[in-house]
Scaffold this motif. Sequence first.
Motif, PDB file in Angstrom:
ATOM      1  N   CYS A  93     -19.859  -5.953  -2.743  1.00  0.00           N
ATOM      2  CA  CYS A  93     -19.923  -6.483  -1.378  1.00  0.00           C
ATOM      3  C   CYS A  93     -19.395  -5.524  -0.325  1.00  0.00           C
ATOM      4  O   CYS A  93     -19.711  -5.680   0.854  1.00  0.00           O
ATOM      5  N   ARG A  94     -18.594  -4.562  -0.734  1.00  0.00           N
ATOM      6  CA  ARG A  94     -17.903  -3.725   0.261  1.00  0.00           C
ATOM      7  C   ARG A  94     -18.220  -2.230   0.233  1.00  0.00           C
ATOM      8  O   ARG A  94     -18.013  -1.548   1.227  1.00  0.00           O
ATOM      9  N   ASN A  95     -18.707  -1.710  -0.876  1.00  0.00           N
ATOM     10  CA  ASN A  95     -18.897  -0.268  -1.009  1.00  0.00           C
ATOM     11  C   ASN A  95     -20.373   0.100  -0.892  1.00  0.00           C
ATOM     12  O   ASN A  95     -21.153  -0.064  -1.825  1.00  0.00           O
ATOM     13  N   LYS A  96     -20.761   0.634   0.242  1.00  0.00           N
ATOM     14  CA  LYS A  96     -22.158   0.963   0.519  1.00  0.00           C
ATOM     15  C   LYS A  96     -22.710   2.073  -0.372  1.00  0.00           C
ATOM     16  O   LYS A  96     -23.914   2.255  -0.453  1.00  0.00           O
ATOM     17  N   LYS A  97     -21.825   2.808  -1.048  1.00  0.00           N
ATOM     18  CA  LYS A  97     -22.259   3.944  -1.858  1.00  0.00           C
ATOM     19  C   LYS A  97     -22.629   3.586  -3.289  1.00  0.00           C
ATOM     20  O   LYS A  97     -23.160   4.419  -4.001  1.00  0.00           O
ATOM     21  N   ILE A  98     -22.366   2.366  -3.721  1.00  0.00           N
ATOM     22  CA  ILE A  98     -22.661   2.031  -5.119  1.00  0.00           C
ATOM     23  C   ILE A  98     -24.035   1.394  -5.251  1.00  0.00           C
ATOM     24  O   ILE A  98     -24.549   0.782  -4.319  1.00  0.00           O
ATOM     25  N   PRO A  99     -24.639   1.549  -6.449  1.00  0.00           N
ATOM     26  CA  PRO A  99     -25.934   0.892  -6.684  1.00  0.00           C
ATOM     27  C   PRO A  99     -25.794  -0.621  -6.547  1.00  0.00           C
ATOM     28  O   PRO A  99     -24.754  -1.175  -6.855  1.00  0.00           O
ATOM     29  N   PHE A 100     -26.794  -1.248  -6.105  1.00  0.00           N
ATOM     30  CA  PHE A 100     -26.882  -2.706  -5.950  1.00  0.00           C
ATOM     31  C   PHE A 100     -26.152  -3.252  -4.733  1.00  0.00           C
ATOM     32  O   PHE A 100     -26.182  -4.452  -4.499  1.00  0.00           O
ATOM     33  N   TYR A 101     -25.493  -2.415  -3.950  1.00  0.00           N
ATOM     34  CA  TYR A 101     -24.840  -2.894  -2.732  1.00  0.00           C
ATOM     35  C   TYR A 101     -25.859  -3.627  -1.853  1.00  0.00           C
ATOM     36  O   TYR A 101     -25.556  -4.665  -1.279  1.00  0.00           O
ATOM     37  N   GLU A 102     -27.058  -3.098  -1.780  1.00  0.00           N
ATOM     38  CA  GLU A 102     -28.092  -3.689  -0.914  1.00  0.00           C
ATOM     39  C   GLU A 102     -28.392  -5.146  -1.272  1.00  0.00           C
ATOM     40  O   GLU A 102     -28.813  -5.924  -0.427  1.00  0.00           O
ATOM     41  N   TYR A 103     -28.150  -5.536  -2.532  1.00  0.00           N
ATOM     42  CA  TYR A 103     -28.424  -6.901  -2.973  1.00  0.00           C
ATOM     43  C   TYR A 103     -27.237  -7.844  -2.738  1.00  0.00           C
ATOM     44  O   TYR A 103     -27.372  -9.056  -2.924  1.00  0.00           O
ATOM     45  N   TYR A 104     -26.115  -7.308  -2.366  1.00  0.00           N
ATOM     46  CA  TYR A 104     -24.914  -8.123  -2.145  1.00  0.00           C
ATOM     47  C   TYR A 104     -24.410  -7.923  -0.720  1.00  0.00           C
ATOM     48  O   TYR A 104     -24.785  -8.667   0.174  1.00  0.00           O
ATOM     49  N   GLY A 105     -23.570  -6.929  -0.505  1.00  0.00           N
ATOM     50  CA  GLY A 105     -23.049  -6.671   0.836  1.00  0.00           C
ATOM     51  C   GLY A 105     -24.151  -6.399   1.847  1.00  0.00           C
ATOM     52  O   GLY A 105     -24.068  -6.815   2.999  1.00  0.00           O
ATOM     53  N   GLY A 106     -25.206  -5.745   1.403  1.00  0.00           N
ATOM     54  CA  GLY A 106     -26.333  -5.452   2.278  1.00  0.00           C
ATOM     55  C   GLY A 106     -27.071  -6.701   2.740  1.00  0.00           C
ATOM     56  O   GLY A 106     -27.754  -6.681   3.759  1.00  0.00           O
ATOM     57  N   ARG A 107     -26.938  -7.797   2.007  1.00  0.00           N
ATOM     58  CA  ARG A 107     -27.549  -9.077   2.401  1.00  0.00           C
ATOM     59  C   ARG A 107     -26.569  -9.983   3.122  1.00  0.00           C
ATOM     60  O   ARG A 107     -26.877 -11.122   3.426  1.00  0.00           O
ATOM     61  N   GLY A 108     -25.348  -9.471   3.352  1.00  0.00           N
ATOM     62  CA  GLY A 108     -24.356 -10.274   4.064  1.00  0.00           C
ATOM     63  C   GLY A 108     -23.451 -11.098   3.165  1.00  0.00           C
ATOM     64  O   GLY A 108     -22.642 -11.890   3.646  1.00  0.00           O
ATOM     65  N   ILE A 109     -23.570 -10.915   1.849  1.00  0.00           N
ATOM     66  CA  ILE A 109     -22.706 -11.640   0.917  1.00  0.00           C
ATOM     67  C   ILE A 109     -21.338 -10.973   0.919  1.00  0.00           C
ATOM     68  O   ILE A 109     -21.232  -9.756   0.797  1.00  0.00           O
ATOM     69  N   ARG A 110     -20.305 -11.795   1.063  1.00  0.00           N
ATOM     70  CA  ARG A 110     -18.948 -11.261   1.174  1.00  0.00           C
ATOM     71  C   ARG A 110     -18.084 -11.668  -0.007  1.00  0.00           C
ATOM     72  O   ARG A 110     -18.332 -12.681  -0.650  1.00  0.00           O
TER      73      ARG A 110
END
Length: 83
Positions: free
Chosen positions: A8-25
């Motif tokens: 949810c917090r680290n934009k550099k890791i794989p799959f961030y777009e599916y969690y933090g990138g979608r607004g999931i906190r």
Amino acid sequence: YYRERSLCRNKKIPFYEYYGGRGIRFLFDTFLEFYKAVGDKPGPDYWLMRLDSDGHFEAGNLHWVPRKCSRRKRAKKKATQKI
């Protein structure tokens, strides 16, 4: 704890777009707070999942499921998505 928080917090890791990138906190401030909400992992073949896949990582929205069940849930969700 660390994996879910990073999703949810680290934009550099794989799959961030599916969690933090979608607004999931990730709404736990400490590991102890997180642990009180989810408890002990029932066994090595269990996975932490959200009840509402569009909801946040927070108390009341997390539960332990056997890995084989989590795969079925994802496959079922994928099959029902419109292309």
